[in-house]
Motif scaffolding. Structure first.
Motif, short mmCIF file in Angstrom:
data_model
loop_
_atom_site.label_atom_id
_atom_site.label_comp_id
_atom_site.label_asym_id
_atom_site.label_seq_id
_atom_site.Cartn_x
_atom_site.Cartn_y
_atom_site.Cartn_z
N CYS A 93 163.61 88.04 -38.21
CA CYS A 93 162.29 87.74 -37.94
C CYS A 93 162.47 87.27 -36.40
O CYS A 93 163.83 86.38 -35.88
N ARG A 118 160.33 84.18 -34.29
CA ARG A 118 159.40 83.25 -33.61
C ARG A 118 158.61 83.80 -32.05
O ARG A 118 159.51 83.65 -31.58
N SER A 130 153.07 80.57 -31.24
CA SER A 130 152.75 79.98 -32.12
C SER A 130 152.97 82.06 -33.25
O SER A 130 152.79 82.72 -32.23
N SER A 167 154.75 84.55 -36.07
CA SER A 167 156.11 85.61 -36.23
C SER A 167 155.89 86.55 -36.14
O SER A 167 154.49 87.07 -36.63
N LYS A 219 150.36 86.16 -37.73
CA LYS A 219 152.13 86.35 -38.60
C LYS A 219 151.90 87.74 -39.10
O LYS A 219 151.06 88.51 -39.71
N SER A 272 164.17 75.12 -39.80
CA SER A 272 162.75 75.98 -40.09
C SER A 272 162.18 76.64 -41.50
O SER A 272 160.88 77.15 -41.06
N ASP A 285 158.57 76.68 -42.30
CA ASP A 285 157.38 78.11 -42.37
C ASP A 285 156.98 78.56 -43.08
O ASP A 285 156.28 78.97 -44.38
#
Length: 256
Positions: free
Chosen positions: A134, A136, A140, A142, A160, A203, A207
């Motif tokens: 992952c 980020r 903005s 991910s 995303k 986080s 998320d």
């Protein structure tokens, strides 16, 4: 006489063709009706048996200091993550579903731009491990790349990306694709954000909460309590055909 036999023969063939046509059409219609019936049954089961979905409660199980040493690899995937140079963050217990136990082994890349998360899920006698990379993004969003084989039915925010690639068997192969997706995002002006290992648990919780709240806005989840959600009928209707389609025809998808 021969003419009469010829006419009889032609009539017989014509009748056979007509019967075959209608039988074939009925067979096709019956197949379509059967598939629709199965989908309706699945929708009913999904909606009727849906349980509460909760924002995870994440508890550290190991020392979270920067000097924490990586454990001996518990499986091949963890050994491969360590070989890629990822640094150990820690282990976490994740409580979000009553029917399964979830443990996380978290790592971070040396440049702190990517997390590698090994997720152990145990339900009764069944156990599976999922690997996720992952990153980020700034400002903005991910990118997540995982070997999870479960069909993805969640509607993520437009910024995303989540790629399920169960056919990639090694951590290096998954990570290579992940880096490629991150470069694509970077071309669109979404650059990787620096991660802080100490913020990993919070986080992850934020998320997940953001994902659930987006489902509420899309009318696919409804709140039933603080940090608790259930599927809506709309989500059940959307999810059932997707699950059926991906389980039946998923092997035909292009695999990169």
């Amino acid at each position: 006489m021969k003419r009469a036999e010829l006419i009889t023969g032609i009539a017989g063939l014509t009748l056979s063709a007509v019967v075959s046509y209608f039988l074939g059409s009925w067979s096709l219609a019956a197949g379509i009706i059967w598939e629709i019936a199965v989908i309706v049954l699945v929708i009913t089961i999904v909606f009727g048996s849906s349980r509460r979905i909760t924002v995870p409660i994440i508890t550290p199980l190991t020392d979270q200091s920067s000097s924490a040493k990586a454990p001996e690899p518990r499986d091949t995937l963890e050994a491969q993550v360590q070989e890629l140079g990822f640094l150990y963050i820690g282990d976490f217990d994740v409580r979000m579903m009553a029917q399964a136990s979830v443990r996380i082994h978290a790592y971070i890349s040396q440049d702190r731009l990517c997390e590698a998360v090994l997720i152990d899920i145990t339900s009764g006698q069944n156990r599976k491990t999922i690997l996720e990379f992952c990153t980020r993004l700034y400002p903005s969003g991910s990118v997540t790349t995982t070997n999870d084989s479960n069909p993805s039915i969640i509607a993520y925010q437009p910024d995303k990306i989540k790629a399920n690639v169960p056919w990639k068997k090694t951590a290096a192969d998954i990570y290579r694709l992940h880096l490629s997706l991150c470069l694509t995002a970077q071309d669109a002006k979404y650059s990787p954000a620096v991660l802080q290992p100490a913020d990993f648990a919070e986080s992850l919780r934020k998320d997940t909460l953001k994902d659930y709240e987006y489902q509420v806005e899309a009318h696919r989840l409804r709140r039933v309590g603080e940090g608790q959600y259930r599927l809506t009928l709309l989500e059940s209707i959307i999810a059932a055909p997707l699950l059926w389609y991906q389980m039946v025809y998923g092997h035909l998808f292009f695999r990169y």
